[in-house]
Design a protein around this motif. Structure first.
Motif, short mmCIF file in Angstrom:
data_model
loop_
_atom_site.label_atom_id
_atom_site.label_comp_id
_atom_site.label_asym_id
_atom_site.label_seq_id
_atom_site.Cartn_x
_atom_site.Cartn_y
_atom_site.Cartn_z
N ARG A 14 0.83 -1.21 0.00
CA ARG A 14 0.00 0.00 0.00
C ARG A 14 0.86 1.26 0.00
NH1 ARG A 14 -3.78 -0.92 3.16
NH2 ARG A 14 -3.19 -3.06 3.63
N GLU A 31 -0.34 5.02 1.22
CA GLU A 31 -1.48 5.79 1.70
C GLU A 31 -1.01 7.10 2.32
OE1 GLU A 31 -4.13 1.81 2.72
OE2 GLU A 31 -3.50 3.12 4.37
N LEU A 87 -11.11 8.05 1.54
CA LEU A 87 -12.02 7.84 2.67
C LEU A 87 -11.95 9.07 3.57
CD1 LEU A 87 -11.10 4.13 3.47
CD2 LEU A 87 -13.20 4.92 2.36
N ASP A 110 -14.70 6.92 8.29
CA ASP A 110 -14.31 5.84 7.38
C ASP A 110 -12.78 5.77 7.26
OD1 ASP A 110 -16.91 5.07 6.87
OD2 ASP A 110 -17.12 6.39 5.13
N ALA A 111 -12.14 6.93 7.21
CA ALA A 111 -10.67 6.96 7.13
C ALA A 111 -10.06 6.41 8.41
CB ALA A 111 -10.18 8.39 6.88
N ARG A 122 -11.53 4.30 10.58
CA ARG A 122 -11.79 2.85 10.61
C ARG A 122 -10.78 2.11 9.73
NH1 ARG A 122 -16.30 -0.08 11.76
NH2 ARG A 122 -17.60 1.79 11.76
N HIS A 123 -10.51 2.67 8.56
CA HIS A 123 -9.57 2.02 7.64
C HIS A 123 -8.20 1.85 8.28
CE1 HIS A 123 -7.45 0.98 3.97
NE2 HIS A 123 -6.59 1.96 4.23
N GLU A 164 -8.24 -0.82 10.85
CA GLU A 164 -8.25 -2.15 10.22
C GLU A 164 -6.87 -2.50 9.68
OE1 GLU A 164 -11.36 -1.85 7.36
OE2 GLU A 164 -12.96 -2.27 8.82
N VAL A 165 -6.20 -1.51 9.11
CA VAL A 165 -4.84 -1.73 8.60
C VAL A 165 -3.91 -2.15 9.74
CG1 VAL A 165 -2.80 -0.57 7.66
CG2 VAL A 165 -5.03 -0.22 6.60
N ASP A 216 -6.74 -5.51 6.81
CA ASP A 216 -6.72 -5.06 5.42
C ASP A 216 -5.47 -5.55 4.69
OD1 ASP A 216 -8.18 -3.25 3.48
OD2 ASP A 216 -6.19 -2.34 3.38
#
Length: 532
Positions: free
Chosen positions: A133, A135, A172, A176-177, A179-180, A183-184, A189
């Protein structure tokens, strides 16, 4: 009056009164401004009887334009609160040949943060760039403008067109950003569900960002909370138990592709002795390798691995002997931070063939991003090249049990999202709290000085201290209630809207003007940065 967003030139032009969407006429004895159609953003049209009158009008229109700019800018930003945004590409959305072009080496993360925060609508930033990734996390004054500026910056630094980035990127916002990232950091993720290395990489973002201008309160708080979430998920769900990592999946993939062979007979070569390379070596040993050749820039890291794995023959070779070592290897694992290909078609074409006992094909397992093995090498019939995107074949078989644990992890993430939101929302009221305290302190100090001056020089230090304590106690008790109503705490029954209403009420009552003054400071600072 419309203002071109994010344009320092427009701001400067407005400031000097050169760009104003009005036409100006001057009847005798008075000055007036009336709307009128003009080209572009507008031009000032003067019809005057004297030079002095024209100069006076130009000064008036300049002041008017600046005031209108301030009003429109404040209106624009007060309607949209700062947002946490992630703009990125991952193995879900982009192939490795695209990701490698946008990858940012860890050594360049601080510079990237500084450059991102110099953009007009970006306040804070962080970079998370791994093999799977790339990001970029930002706090933006405007969602639309922030995404546009970051995407254009990514294009400028990578050479990839904006249109191609938009084909593969994901964006996101806010929860949402958040949460992402949670999760990462939890490994949910990852290509390899539950893998542990990503948590170390999130930690590295925080470590690298310390002291860098732009890695500030919201972004650093977000990443620190993500580390807490990642640790909690792994502790409470055991999601990483028995799971594979990218490095172990690379070793498993090689075994799948070898013709009925084991690592007891295969000659492995590992290029790169960093974190990934070290894990490859450990997994090779676990699969039965007893002799491994390691090519690295220096011997220091290889010596440390050798000490840790005492029962295995680990042979160090410098980079200058890489091709000679490759000629004697059946499987080559590459995991370096090199931004250029280590192997090109002409290098590999000249290598001797491998034994038919292991299938007659030399395997290159490239888990580097950017890739260490050039795409052209795949054209040769004597080799097979695999990269990180090819690991899905290995990972799929080991996924079902961890998916059940991932469901448990989502419950933890939901809890942590509430806690982080409460913390982030509380930051909205921090400027008001500070200004309210400063306001009360000014009054307290002034009134205390008046009291002491009336009491004369005969007052003792003990009495002065008592009066000081008394004044502080009164102020603290008076402020306790208002400040408590400015704090966002999930244990309280107040909603965020109620807390923000309290903040606006206090701003009005005590004339603190927190939001407007802060926004003006942000706007002015950004414009000043972009001016030559």
């Amino acid at each position: 009056m419309a203002v071109a967003s994010g344009s320092a030139a427009s701001f400067a032009a407005f400031k000097s009164g050169l760009r104003c969407n009005a036409s100006v006429s001057y009847p005798p004895g008075r000055i007036s401004v009336r709307p009128g159609k003009t080209a572009g953003l507008g031009a000032v049209r003067c019809s005057v009887g004297s030079d002095d009158l024209a100069k006076a009008e130009l000064r008036a229109s300049s002041v008017s334009a600046l005031e209108l700019l301030k009003t429109s800018a404040a209106d624009r930003y007060t309607k949209e609160r700062s947002s946490i945004i992630v703009i990125g590409l991952s193995f879900h959305t982009a192939p490795v040949e695209v990701r490698e072009k946008l990858a940012i080496p860890e050594a360049n993360w601080p510079q990237a943060i500084v450059e991102l925060c110099a953009l007009n609508h970006i306040e804070e930033a962080a970079v998370l760039s791994t093999c799977n990734r790339m990001e970029i996390y930002v706090v933006a004054l405007s969602q639309h403008r922030g995404v546009k500026e970051v995407t254009e910056w990514m294009s400028k630094t990578s050479g990839v067109s904006v249109s191609e980035i938009c084909q593969h990127r994901f964006t996101l916002y806010n929860e949402d950003a958040t949460r992402h990232l949670f999760e990462v950091s939890s490994g949910l993720d990852s290509l390899v569900l539950g893998e542990g290395q990503i948590l170390a990489q999130v930690r590295q973002v925080v470590k690298t960002g310390q002291g860098v201008p732009g890695f500030d309160r919201k972004i650093s708080g977000l990443f620190k909370h993500a580390i807490t979430v990642g640790k909690r998920v792994r502790t409470e769900t055991n999601i990483s138990a028995g799971s594979v990592s990218v490095s172990s999946a690379a070793v498993e993939l090689a075994l799948l592709k070898l013709a009925e062979s084991s690592y007891a007979t295969v000659r492995p070569l590992v290029i790169g002795a960093g974190k990934m390379g070290k894990l490859v070596i450990k997994h090779l040993v676990a699969k039965g390798s007893t002799k491994i050749v390691v090519v690295n820039r220096s011997e220091e890291r290889v010596a440390a691995i050798r000490k840790e794995l005492k029962d295995v023959e680990i042979i160090y070779k410098p980079l200058s002997e890489m091709l000679a070592c490759t000629a004697e290897a059946d499987v080559v694992f590459t995991s370096t931070a090199s931004e250029n290909s280590l192997f090109l078609k002409e290098h590999v074409e000249a290598l001797p063939p491998v034994s038919q006992e292991i299938g007659g094909l030399r395997l290159f397992i490239d888990i580097s991003v950017p890739r260490n093995v050039g795409p052209c090498v795949s054209d040769l019939e004597t080799v097979r090249v695999y990269n990180v995107d090819d690991l899905k074949e290995v990972v799929a078989a080991n996924k079902e049990d961890r998916l059940r644990k991932a469901m448990e992890a989502q419950g933890i993430i939901a809890e942590e999202l509430k806690q982080f939101k409460s913390w982030k929302d509380s930051l909205e009221t921090v400027p008001t709290i500070k200004k309210l305290r400063a306001y009360a302190e000014r009054i307290r100090a002034s009134e205390l000085d008046k009291c002491l001056s009336k009491m004369g020089d005969g007052i003792s230090k003990k009495q002065k201290a008592a009066l000081y304590d008394l004044s502080m106690g009164i102020v603290n008790k008076l402020l306790h209630g208002p400040i408590q109503h400015l704090r966002c705490d999930e244990n309280e029954n107040r909603t965020l809207n109620e807390t923000l209403e309290n903040m606006h009420a206090l701003n009005r009552i005590f004339d603190l003007e927190t939001d407007t003054s802060l926004l003006e400071e942000k706007i002015r600072a950004k414009v000043k940065q972009s001016q030559p």
